[in-house]
Scaffold this motif. Structure first.
Motif, PDB file in Angstrom:
ATOM      1  N   VAL A 411      44.798  40.041  36.520  1.00  0.00           N
ATOM      2  CA  VAL A 411      44.715  39.151  35.362  1.00  0.00           C
ATOM      3  C   VAL A 411      44.205  37.781  35.802  1.00  0.00           C
ATOM      4  N   THR A 412      44.709  37.276  36.923  1.00  0.00           N
ATOM      5  CA  THR A 412      44.268  35.980  37.432  1.00  0.00           C
ATOM      6  C   THR A 412      42.788  36.000  37.770  1.00  0.00           C
ATOM      7  N   ALA A 413      42.306  37.116  38.348  1.00  0.00           N
ATOM      8  CA  ALA A 413      40.897  37.220  38.707  1.00  0.00           C
ATOM      9  C   ALA A 413      39.999  37.112  37.483  1.00  0.00           C
ATOM     10  N   VAL A 414      40.432  37.693  36.366  1.00  0.00           N
ATOM     11  CA  VAL A 414      39.647  37.610  35.138  1.00  0.00           C
ATOM     12  C   VAL A 414      39.729  36.209  34.548  1.00  0.00           C
ATOM     13  N   GLU A 415      40.953  35.673  34.462  1.00  0.00           N
ATOM     14  CA  GLU A 415      41.148  34.393  33.784  1.00  0.00           C
ATOM     15  C   GLU A 415      40.620  33.214  34.589  1.00  0.00           C
ATOM     16  N   ARG A 416      40.782  33.277  35.931  1.00  0.00           N
ATOM     17  CA  ARG A 416      40.427  32.118  36.749  1.00  0.00           C
ATOM     18  C   ARG A 416      39.050  32.252  37.371  1.00  0.00           C
ATOM     19  N   ARG A 417      38.662  33.484  37.711  1.00  0.00           N
ATOM     20  CA  ARG A 417      37.406  33.672  38.429  1.00  0.00           C
ATOM     21  C   ARG A 417      36.315  34.294  37.582  1.00  0.00           C
ATOM     22  N   GLY A 418      36.642  34.665  36.356  1.00  0.00           N
ATOM     23  CA  GLY A 418      35.625  35.197  35.461  1.00  0.00           C
ATOM     24  C   GLY A 418      35.164  36.595  35.786  1.00  0.00           C
ATOM     25  N   LEU A 419      35.939  37.348  36.549  1.00  0.00           N
ATOM     26  CA  LEU A 419      35.562  38.725  36.850  1.00  0.00           C
ATOM     27  C   LEU A 419      35.813  39.613  35.634  1.00  0.00           C
ATOM     28  N   ASP A 420      35.142  40.742  35.622  1.00  0.00           N
ATOM     29  CA  ASP A 420      35.161  41.603  34.446  1.00  0.00           C
ATOM     30  C   ASP A 420      36.233  42.677  34.593  1.00  0.00           C
ATOM     31  N   GLY A 421      36.966  42.934  33.481  1.00  0.00           N
ATOM     32  CA  GLY A 421      37.964  43.992  33.520  1.00  0.00           C
ATOM     33  C   GLY A 421      38.767  44.024  32.234  1.00  0.00           C
ATOM     34  N   PRO A 422      39.516  45.129  32.003  1.00  0.00           N
ATOM     35  CA  PRO A 422      40.321  45.289  30.780  1.00  0.00           C
ATOM     36  C   PRO A 422      41.599  44.448  30.860  1.00  0.00           C
ATOM     37  N   VAL A 423      41.434  43.150  30.709  1.00  0.00           N
ATOM     38  CA  VAL A 423      42.538  42.230  30.986  1.00  0.00           C
ATOM     39  C   VAL A 423      43.717  42.449  30.040  1.00  0.00           C
ATOM     40  N   ASP A 424      43.461  42.854  28.816  1.00  0.00           N
ATOM     41  CA  ASP A 424      44.582  43.077  27.890  1.00  0.00           C
ATOM     42  C   ASP A 424      45.460  44.234  28.372  1.00  0.00           C
ATOM     43  N   ARG A 425      44.847  45.298  28.851  1.00  0.00           N
ATOM     44  CA  ARG A 425      45.611  46.421  29.398  1.00  0.00           C
ATOM     45  C   ARG A 425      46.410  45.989  30.619  1.00  0.00           C
ATOM     46  N   TRP A 426      45.780  45.204  31.481  1.00  0.00           N
ATOM     47  CA  TRP A 426      46.455  44.753  32.695  1.00  0.00           C
ATOM     48  C   TRP A 426      47.627  43.828  32.356  1.00  0.00           C
TER      49      TRP A 426
END
Length: 603
Positions: A411-426
């Motif tokens: 979740v941090t990688a998506v929110e802070r680093r802008g990486l792509d992924g199903p953040v809601d599921r995580w």
């Protein structure tokens, strides 16, 4: 009989390592790699299993030290006839592996005696020994060794011995060179030049250390020993240089630690990155990515030095074991266990590298997403836990906490680093795990988390709850857990991993000593909850356990005062470095800040 575990010092060449006792006996060495079969194995049996001793013929009083910030060992002997010094080292690997031992006369005239007992395959194979020009050669199957020296040599009782006298100003070198037997014989190193080269290598390496806290000498020595446990060709860092040194003298808790554990990744990266060793951290990160590549379902808790997956375990029944501690195990069957925390440990380690500025790659992130997909479907399963118990699988709290950490880092990688992924599921998986652990893994009556769901026992791994950010240190459940660990697991201030007698959790008889890495975790937890004086006192007690040249093993027996388990232990050394940084005002990097709001909301 081998000496106490704390009597041994380490020399190494970044591909293998030798243990040398206070009595001048080299009792353990595997060639050509850390995990190869030993050609000196007296540590795990009798002298006839292989040793190389150089000492005054009439005995004497010995003191020893490493030469400055190097891995060059000096043992100084005082005798009635004079003073002599033995300098031991392994030059960083060139054409072949070399062990150099130089006898130097400092005063008077000292009669010396050397015993060389070469036994390949962990003491089982006696080599064919013959003169080869100025050298002595020994060959058996795939292995060959040559000894070069100016001292007189002769055979006696299937060993090679030498008696000579060294006088003030004299220098008598011995160079032992290994090569696989089908390759051409290598040239031995020049001992004087190799000594200068080895000193220069270690001085240049430690010169990159940027730790400026309160324990500089201690931290530098621990980093040098940690570097010595690094397999240079791949960047892998093994857990220890030995196998089957016992967790209980005479007991069966004897394991092979000459492999790389994924669990150590985050702690090791924190220690390396926090002291200026970015290149080593990158090499460890790259080893990690190579090792875990493939089907996430096939992830192992440990791998060989080069990422090898198959680590079959067998017992060397011809060895009597360290002071009668049997069986002697070669290989490690725990490699096939299910330990769900390892998925979280890998994700946390790669997060630490990313947050420290080590550039992420698309392939690396794809691999992490695959690990998360597996973890999403499997985190509810019981497992063997981080202590690799050989009893029944359980719902270990630490395994769930680290599964939570894996999703949190994603979740941090998506929110802070802008990486792509199903953040809601995580986020959903992270929240579900957190709620379940707080509901099923917490004993409200005792105000403590427990080792596993429904168990009354506690576990030292619970001390990591604030460190990984599962709960903030100010949460009263954290302080309650620290108190419970101190009450139930401390012996004279040192922390047991768990109580083996509780419900036969690990499926093995007997007990074990205090686990030193866990006691460093206690230092960090006490510091986190504001008990700074207690943390520092505990840290100083740990420092007092180091032997005369700074080594720490895996465990310590408060009753006998002796080290236990494999040595030197990377996990203990890493714990020392990270705790020293913390107490010096350099916090260990976690995701606690990014998760603090989440954990407060979930209370």
């Amino acid at each position: 009989m081998p000496g106490p575990i704390e009597d041994y010092a380490l020399i190494g060449d970044l591909q293998s390592a030798a243990l040398i006792g206070r009595d001048g006996s080299l009792d353990w060495l595997c060639l050509p790699r850390f995990d190869s079969a030993a050609c000196f194995a007296a540590l795990l049996g009798e002298e006839s299993c292989g040793q190389w001793r150089i000492a005054p013929a009439g005995g004497g009083t010995a003191t020893r030290r490493y030469r400055g910030d190097t891995l060059v060992l000096e043992t100084e002997w005082r005798t009635p006839g004079g003073v002599v010094r033995v300098v031991d080292f392994m030059p960083p690997r060139g054409e072949a592996a070399d062990v150099v031992r130089i006898v130097e006369g400092l005063s008077g005239a000292v009669p010396m005696h050397m015993d060389l007992v070469l036994r390949f395959d962990y003491g089982r194979v006696v080599p064919w020994v013959r003169r080869q020009g100025p050298d002595l050669g020994a060959t058996a199957g795939p292995d060959a060794v040559w000894l070069r020296t100016d001292a007189p040599l002769h055979g006696r009782d299937r060993a090679t011995v030498s008696d000579f006298t060294v006088r003030e100003g004299q220098r008598v070198p011995f160079v032992l060179t290994y090569q696989v037997s089908h390759l051409p014989r290598p040239e031995p190193v020049d001992p004087v030049k190799a000594l200068a080269d080895t000193e220069r290598y270690w001085h240049e390496w430690i010169g990159r250390c940027d730790y400026d806290g309160r324990w500089p000498d201690t931290v530098r020595r621990s980093l040098i020993l940690l570097k010595a446990l690094t397999y240079a060709p791949t960047g892998g860092i093994l857990a220890a240089a030995t196998t089957s040194l016992p967790e209980q003298i005479g007991g069966p808790r004897n394991w092979d630690y000459r492999y790389c554990w994924l669990r150590d990744a985050t702690f090791t990266l924190q220690a390396l990155l926090g002291t200026g060793y970015v290149a080593e951290a990158k090499a460890w990160r790259e080893w990690l990515l190579r090792a875990v590549a493939g089907d996430p379902a096939d992830l192992q808790i440990m791998y060989g030095l080069d990422g090898t997956r198959r680590l079959p375990e067998y017992t060397a029944d011809w060895l009597s074991g360290y002071r009668g501690s049997r069986p002697v195990r070669i290989g490690n069957a725990a490699a096939g266990q299910l330990q769900l925390d390892v998925w979280g440990e890998v994700l946390d380690g790669l997060h630490t590298a990313r947050e420290s500025g080590i550039a992420a790659t698309d392939a690396g992130w794809d691999l992490q997403r695959a690990l998360l997909d597996f973890l999403e479907g499997e985190w509810r399963q019981p497992d063997n836990g981080l202590w690799e118990v050989r009893g029944d699988r359980r719902q270990f709290v630490h395994s769930k906490v680290m599964a939570w950490a894996g999703f949190d880092r994603a979740v941090t990688a998506v929110e802070r680093r802008g990486l792509d992924g199903p953040v809601d599921r995580w986020r959903s998986a992270r929240d579900e795990i957190h709620a379940e652990v707080c509901a099923k893994g917490f004993d409200a009556d005792r105000n403590t988390f427990t080792q596993s769901y429904g168990s009354p026992a506690v576990d030292a791994s619970l001390l990591l709850i604030p460190r990984v950010g599962f709960l903030p240190a100010a949460d009263p459940r954290v302080a309650g857990t620290v108190d419970a660990v101190q009450q139930d697991l401390c012996r004279d201030g040192f922390v047991l991993r768990y109580r083996p007698e509780h419900d036969n959790v690990d499926g093995l008889p007997g007990t074990e000593g205090a686990f030193l890495a866990c006691t460093f975790w206690l230092v960090d937890a006490l510091h986190a909850i504001g008990r700074r004086d207690d943390a520092e006192q505990s840290f100083e007690r740990l420092l007092s356990l180091r032997n005369d040249v700074g080594l720490l093993s895996e465990e310590y027996d408060p009753e006998s005062g002796h080290h236990l388990g494999n040595t030197p232990q990377a996990f203990s050394l890493v714990g020392l470095v990270n705790s020293a940084r913390l107490l010096s005002g350099t916090p260990t990097q976690t995701s606690a800040d990014s998760t603090a709001q989440h954990t407060r909301r979930s209370r």
